[in-house]
Design a protein around this motif. Structure first.
Motif, PDB file in Angstrom:
ATOM      1  N   LYS A  31      33.489 -39.286 -18.708  1.00 34.40           N
ATOM      2  CA  LYS A  31      33.238 -40.731 -18.667  1.00 34.40           C
ATOM      3  C   LYS A  31      32.312 -41.116 -17.531  1.00 34.40           C
ATOM      4  CE  LYS A  31      37.619 -41.830 -20.810  1.00 34.40           C
ATOM      5  NZ  LYS A  31      38.884 -42.551 -20.722  1.00 34.40           N
ATOM      6  N   ARG A  32      32.080 -40.187 -16.630  1.00 35.10           N
ATOM      7  CA  ARG A  32      31.226 -40.524 -15.495  1.00 35.10           C
ATOM      8  C   ARG A  32      29.775 -40.616 -15.956  1.00 35.10           C
ATOM      9  NH1 ARG A  32      30.669 -36.961 -11.851  1.00 35.10           N
ATOM     10  NH2 ARG A  32      30.866 -38.202  -9.975  1.00 35.10           N
ATOM     11  N   ILE A  33      29.034 -41.546 -15.368  1.00 34.12           N
ATOM     12  CA  ILE A  33      27.640 -41.692 -15.785  1.00 34.12           C
ATOM     13  C   ILE A  33      26.693 -41.079 -14.767  1.00 34.12           C
ATOM     14  CG2 ILE A  33      28.024 -43.708 -17.260  1.00 34.12           C
ATOM     15  CD1 ILE A  33      27.182 -45.508 -15.035  1.00 34.12           C
ATOM     16  N   GLU A  34      27.254 -40.432 -13.752  1.00 35.70           N
ATOM     17  CA  GLU A  34      26.423 -39.753 -12.762  1.00 35.70           C
ATOM     18  C   GLU A  34      26.104 -38.343 -13.252  1.00 35.70           C
ATOM     19  OE1 GLU A  34      29.357 -41.168 -12.040  1.00 35.70           O
ATOM     20  OE2 GLU A  34      28.621 -42.998 -11.066  1.00 35.70           O
ATOM     21  N   ARG A  35      25.146 -37.742 -12.582  1.00 45.03           N
ATOM     22  CA  ARG A  35      24.687 -36.423 -12.998  1.00 45.03           C
ATOM     23  C   ARG A  35      25.334 -35.324 -12.141  1.00 45.03           C
ATOM     24  NH1 ARG A  35      23.103 -32.074 -13.216  1.00 45.03           N
ATOM     25  NH2 ARG A  35      21.145 -31.164 -13.935  1.00 45.03           N
ATOM     26  N   SER A  36      25.880 -35.697 -10.987  1.00 46.14           N
ATOM     27  CA  SER A  36      26.410 -34.680 -10.061  1.00 46.14           C
ATOM     28  C   SER A  36      27.896 -34.928  -9.822  1.00 46.14           C
ATOM     29  CB  SER A  36      25.653 -34.760  -8.741  1.00 46.14           C
ATOM     30  OG  SER A  36      25.769 -36.063  -8.215  1.00 46.14           O
ATOM     31  N   GLY A  37      28.496 -34.002  -9.100  1.00 46.90           N
ATOM     32  CA  GLY A  37      29.895 -34.176  -8.705  1.00 46.90           C
ATOM     33  C   GLY A  37      30.903 -33.663  -9.711  1.00 46.90           C
ATOM     34  N   PHE A  38      30.455 -32.889 -10.715  1.00 44.37           N
ATOM     35  CA  PHE A  38      31.387 -32.392 -11.724  1.00 44.37           C
ATOM     36  C   PHE A  38      32.104 -31.105 -11.290  1.00 44.37           C
ATOM     37  CE2 PHE A  38      28.654 -35.139 -14.264  1.00 44.37           C
ATOM     38  CZ  PHE A  38      29.580 -35.806 -15.048  1.00 44.37           C
ATOM     39  N   GLY A  39      31.573 -30.446 -10.228  1.00 45.10           N
ATOM     40  CA  GLY A  39      32.105 -29.144  -9.838  1.00 45.10           C
ATOM     41  C   GLY A  39      33.586 -29.164  -9.526  1.00 45.10           C
ATOM     42  N   GLU A  40      34.053 -30.254  -8.940  1.00 40.54           N
ATOM     43  CA  GLU A  40      35.465 -30.274  -8.548  1.00 40.54           C
ATOM     44  C   GLU A  40      36.411 -30.342  -9.746  1.00 40.54           C
ATOM     45  OE1 GLU A  40      36.708 -34.110  -6.741  1.00 40.54           O
ATOM     46  OE2 GLU A  40      34.552 -34.539  -6.725  1.00 40.54           O
ATOM     47  N   PHE A  41      35.862 -30.598 -10.940  1.00 36.91           N
ATOM     48  CA  PHE A  41      36.723 -30.685 -12.124  1.00 36.91           C
ATOM     49  C   PHE A  41      36.644 -29.435 -13.006  1.00 36.91           C
ATOM     50  CE2 PHE A  41      34.971 -35.053 -11.341  1.00 36.91           C
ATOM     51  CZ  PHE A  41      36.085 -35.506 -10.629  1.00 36.91           C
ATOM     52  N   LEU A  42      35.882 -28.449 -12.560  1.00 34.52           N
ATOM     53  CA  LEU A  42      35.663 -27.238 -13.353  1.00 34.52           C
ATOM     54  C   LEU A  42      36.988 -26.539 -13.681  1.00 34.52           C
ATOM     55  CD1 LEU A  42      33.417 -25.275 -14.407  1.00 34.52           C
ATOM     56  CD2 LEU A  42      33.646 -24.077 -12.230  1.00 34.52           C
ATOM     57  N   PHE A  43      37.139 -26.150 -14.957  1.00 30.30           N
ATOM     58  CA  PHE A  43      38.352 -25.462 -15.431  1.00 30.30           C
ATOM     59  C   PHE A  43      39.630 -26.192 -15.003  1.00 30.30           C
ATOM     60  CE2 PHE A  43      35.346 -21.726 -15.040  1.00 30.30           C
ATOM     61  CZ  PHE A  43      35.178 -21.561 -16.412  1.00 30.30           C
ATOM     62  N   TRP A  44      39.574 -27.495 -15.024  1.00 27.84           N
ATOM     63  CA  TRP A  44      40.644 -28.348 -14.502  1.00 27.84           C
ATOM     64  C   TRP A  44      42.024 -27.972 -15.037  1.00 27.84           C
ATOM     65  CZ3 TRP A  44      40.792 -31.719 -10.627  1.00 27.84           C
ATOM     66  CH2 TRP A  44      41.862 -32.612 -10.574  1.00 27.84           C
ATOM     67  N   ASP A  45      42.128 -27.838 -16.372  1.00 29.18           N
ATOM     68  CA  ASP A  45      43.454 -27.629 -16.967  1.00 29.18           C
ATOM     69  C   ASP A  45      44.021 -26.238 -16.710  1.00 29.18           C
ATOM     70  OD1 ASP A  45      43.530 -30.179 -17.901  1.00 29.18           O
ATOM     71  OD2 ASP A  45      42.912 -29.686 -19.948  1.00 29.18           O
ATOM     72  N   TRP A  46      43.211 -25.345 -16.207  1.00 32.48           N
ATOM     73  CA  TRP A  46      43.696 -23.978 -15.987  1.00 32.48           C
ATOM     74  C   TRP A  46      44.163 -23.747 -14.555  1.00 32.48           C
ATOM     75  CZ3 TRP A  46      39.352 -20.650 -18.706  1.00 32.48           C
ATOM     76  CH2 TRP A  46      39.500 -20.800 -20.089  1.00 32.48           C
ATOM     77  N   ARG A  47      43.907 -24.731 -13.705  1.00 29.08           N
ATOM     78  CA  ARG A  47      44.095 -24.446 -12.277  1.00 29.08           C
ATOM     79  C   ARG A  47      45.527 -24.129 -11.907  1.00 29.08           C
ATOM     80  NH1 ARG A  47      39.874 -27.775  -8.776  1.00 29.08           N
ATOM     81  NH2 ARG A  47      38.060 -27.282 -10.054  1.00 29.08           N
ATOM     82  N   GLU A  48      46.482 -24.699 -12.668  1.00 29.07           N
ATOM     83  CA  GLU A  48      47.891 -24.449 -12.350  1.00 29.07           C
ATOM     84  C   GLU A  48      48.347 -23.123 -12.964  1.00 29.07           C
ATOM     85  OE1 GLU A  48      49.694 -27.249 -10.666  1.00 29.07           O
ATOM     86  OE2 GLU A  48      47.529 -27.494 -10.349  1.00 29.07           O
ATOM     87  N   ASP A  49      47.569 -22.593 -13.890  1.00 27.76           N
ATOM     88  CA  ASP A  49      48.001 -21.386 -14.612  1.00 27.76           C
ATOM     89  C   ASP A  49      48.175 -20.211 -13.665  1.00 27.76           C
ATOM     90  OD1 ASP A  49      47.605 -22.917 -16.805  1.00 27.76           O
ATOM     91  OD2 ASP A  49      46.323 -21.484 -17.867  1.00 27.76           O
ATOM     92  N   GLU A  50      49.232 -19.491 -13.932  1.00 24.09           N
ATOM     93  CA  GLU A  50      49.418 -18.230 -13.241  1.00 24.09           C
ATOM     94  C   GLU A  50      48.278 -17.320 -13.700  1.00 24.09           C
ATOM     95  OE1 GLU A  50      52.861 -15.029 -13.334  1.00 24.09           O
ATOM     96  OE2 GLU A  50      53.431 -17.049 -13.989  1.00 24.09           O
ATOM     97  N   GLY A  51      47.708 -16.593 -12.811  1.00 23.94           N
ATOM     98  CA  GLY A  51      46.656 -15.663 -13.223  1.00 23.94           C
ATOM     99  C   GLY A  51      45.269 -16.276 -13.159  1.00 23.94           C
TER     100      GLY A  51
END
Ligand code: SF4
Lengths: 201, 472
Positions: A31-51
């Protein structure tokens, strides 16, 4: 865009097939309309995963991602390569890529490299065994130098190579040929359908 | 003259400049569709470079991904979504591009409105910053999804540099059985050829089963070509195509002359494809996905596979992972899977014909008490048409919610979203982890199968119930 020539870095291993762009960057961040700053959301849903370890101390600074088959399938969102780039990845080595994703990468200066499955396996295993070891990607020579001194050659589309080496911007290149576009429109363009009548509909 | 495929014919006539000195060919783009999610950064890029939009008359914008599908008069509650829609409104205004925004009676999913206005026509090049642009190939067009950098490129130049993909023909012969639809056909084909089976290829679908499909069915097939990895999907235009376009607002004025040209488009006899595949439609049962990509699919009469069924360790591992995510056991009968939600919508299956087929199943029945069910028409025009036919009443009486048009729960960017663990029978096109909401579980299927599942409360073979399968 930033040119890509020769690049050395540690390797981040992602031992999965068919990783889709919804996993790389989940839709709530589109939903963001900017071009930068997406790195902190990379693989967001996996971050809690073991492994899951790409954000661990060990692999966080790696600038080369190595992964399995059909990487980047699914949605065409360029936000996925933006997030990878913003996180720091300059190149992705995979067994294969989805077409739109591969294309999107080259448009922003990420080099996608396809290697045979056994080479990818060896790189992933090596990354786990010797996380600190670096590999070197030499685009002019089209060679990957592994941490233990092996040379792996790779193929790259000639046009893509030229653009990446020079950091060329596609739109400027095309506008060099603007006279050809003018001529196409004059002589060969098909009639309609025009969308103009919808302006005030 | 040598024989050519339809793909080659379209490519040849659209080449502004052939490939040369290491530069790919430059293609002219006949129609550029734009939506709110993949365009903001492209317009910003234009502004920064001081460039304009070369051909606003070949560009059309709509809002679809982010928009609410109920209580529209209240506007968009989500601040980020509202900002994105406002950005498109501003950009369209500034650059002179027609836009269907939230209050337009023509608003809808980008891949539904192009065809419905008659803008998607044979022989065209059509692009959009959206992977399901392959939908428009159903008209015998070369249509494919692009990224935001390319959206900016098309806005600025009305062209796109393109490496020529390889060609592939998938021939699907045989008659579809009663209760078996275009959706089952394409799911079955992806199950057979794999989610990366079409990578690098422009795919032409041919064969008697394809010829027999309506335009809506053909769009469903081409829509999901991308789920099999195909760069583009296309189907040769024929009388079905010409009848569909005729009389629509975007149709050519001299229609007979246009049709005459379009008749020369289909691949010549003997034209060579880089790859040929065949799928048998006759044996096909209704299909349902059990896993986390569209190739993880089984007939409704079948069972969820056991990881140990596969020889290759990679397949075993991805199956294990998928079953764990989906909360399923290997060996379970597909029909035993209970569902919580039914989503009838998306650019794959929310056209009028889809709603009619589902309504025919629903008529006079009730949605199971354990199920929440919704219909989200593909466009406001589809919605209006369905209401003229009384379909909204059929759905409402049965307990379905009747919504406004948009992508909705296909990707859950608005507030139509699955809760963790919630299980959904969905007529959309992607069952990736988290696609319909984090932890949500998606089973892809056809509209009649989704309708049947809503009533039964679990996945069920629409053919085994006493349903009226012929809506005509
Ligand atoms: S309905 Fe779904 S697949 Fe189609 S354009 Fe919208 S989000 Fe994409």
């Amino acid at each position: 865009m930033e040119p890509f020539t020769v690049h050395s870095s540690r390797v981040a291993p992602l031992d999965r097939h068919d990783v889709d762009t919804d996993q790389i960057l989940p839709k709530q961040f589109l939903k963001r309309i900017e071009r930068s700053g997406f790195g902190e959301f990379l693989f967001w849903d996996w971050r809690e995963d073991e492994g899951y370890h790409l954000h661990s101390e060990r692999f966080r600074d790696a600038e080369i991602l190595v992964t399995g088959r059909n990487f980047g399938c699914g949605s065409s969102r360029e936000h996925a390569p933006w997030a990878l780039q913003d996180h720091g990845y300059r190149a992705i080595i995979a067994v294969s890529f989805a077409d739109i994703f591969r294309n999107n990468c080259t448009k922003i200066g990420i080099l996608p490299i396809e290697l045979p499955e056994h080479e990818v396996r060896a790189l992933i295993d090596a990354a786990h065994a010797h996380g600190e070891a670096t590999i070197t990607i030499d685009l002019p020579e089209q060679v990957v130098h592994t941490h233990d001194g092996r040379r792996i050659e790779f193929l790259v589309d000639e046009a893509v190579k030229l653009r990446l080496l020079n950091g060329w911007d596609d739109i400027s290149l095309t506008l060099d040929d603007e006279a050809l576009i003018d001529r196409f429109e004059r002589e060969r363009e098909r009639e309609g359908p025009s969308t103009s009548w919808l302006l005030n509909d | 003259m040598s024989t050519r495929t339809m793909f080659q014919k379209i490519w040849d006539t659209r080449e502004v400049r052939p490939a040369r000195d290491g530069h790919p060919a430059l293609l002219f783009i006949d129609l550029h569709l734009v939506h709110e999610v993949t365009s903001a950064q492209a317009f910003e890029g234009l502004r920064l470079a001081g460039r304009g939009v070369r051909r606003p008359d070949r560009t059309l914008a709509t809002v679809d991904h982010n928009v609410p599908t109920r209580d529209r008069s209240a506007g968009i509650a989500d601040q980020l979504s509202a900002r994105q829609v406002a950005a498109l409104e501003r950009n369209a205004g500034e650059f002179g591009i027609p836009l269907f925004s939230l209050s337009s009676r023509r608003q809808g999913i980008v891949h539904v409105i192009g065809p419905e206005l008659g803008l998607s026509q044979p022989g065209m090049t059509i692009v959009c910053g959206d992977s399901h642009t392959s939908t428009h190939g159903a008209f015998g067009a070369l249509a494919f999804g692009i990224g935001t950098s390319e959206v900016e490129h098309v806005l600025a130049t009305q062209t796109l540099p393109q490496a020529r993909p390889r060609t592939m023909r998938i021939t699907i012969d045989g008659d579809l059985g009663l209760g078996v639809t275009a959706k089952d056909l394409i799911l079955g084909a992806i199950g057979q050829l794999g989610v990366d089976g079409g990578v690098g290829h422009a795919v032409e679908f041919a064969g008697s089963a394809i010829r027999a499909l309506s335009m809506e069915g053909r769009m469903t097939v081409c829509n999901m070509t991308i789920e099999g990895g195909g760069r583009a999907g296309m189907i040769a235009p024929d009388d079905t195509t010409f009848e569909y376009i005729e009389g629509r607002p975007g149709a050519p004025k001299d229609y007979a002359a246009a049709v005459e040209g379009w008749r020369r488009l289909p691949s010549d006899d003997g034209a060579l494809f880089d790859r040929e595949e065949a799928v048998d439609a006759t044996a096909l049962a209704p299909q349902v996905t059990w896993g986390t990509n569209p190739g993880m699919v089984a007939p409704i009469t079948g069972r969820v596979p056991d990881p140990e069924d596969f020889e290759e360790e990679g397949r075993r591992e991805s199956t294990r992972r998928a079953l764990e995510y989906m909360g399923l056991r290997g060996g379970e009968a597909v029909e035993d899977i209970a569902i919580d939600t039914v989503f009838l919508g998306s650019c794959t299956n929310a056209r009028i014909e889809d709603l009619r087929a589902a309504a025919a199943i629903v008529e006079g029945r009730r949605v199971a008490s354990t199920v929440r069910a919704m219909v989200v028409p593909g466009s406001m025009r589809v919605k209006a048409r369905a209401e003229e036919e009384g379909l909204d009443e059929v759905f409402r009486r049965a307990g379905f919610e009747w919504r406004d048009a948009g992508c909705s729960m296909c990707l859950a960017m608005n507030d139509d979203i699955l809760q963790p663990g919630e299980r959904c029978a969905s007529t959309s096109n992607r069952n990736f982890e988290g696609r319909q909401g984090k932890g949500g579980r998606t089973h892809l299927l056809s509209p009649p199968m989704a309708a049947a599942a809503a009533i039964a409360g679990h996945l069920v073979d629409v053919r085994s119930l006493d349903f009226d399968l012929d809506p005509a």
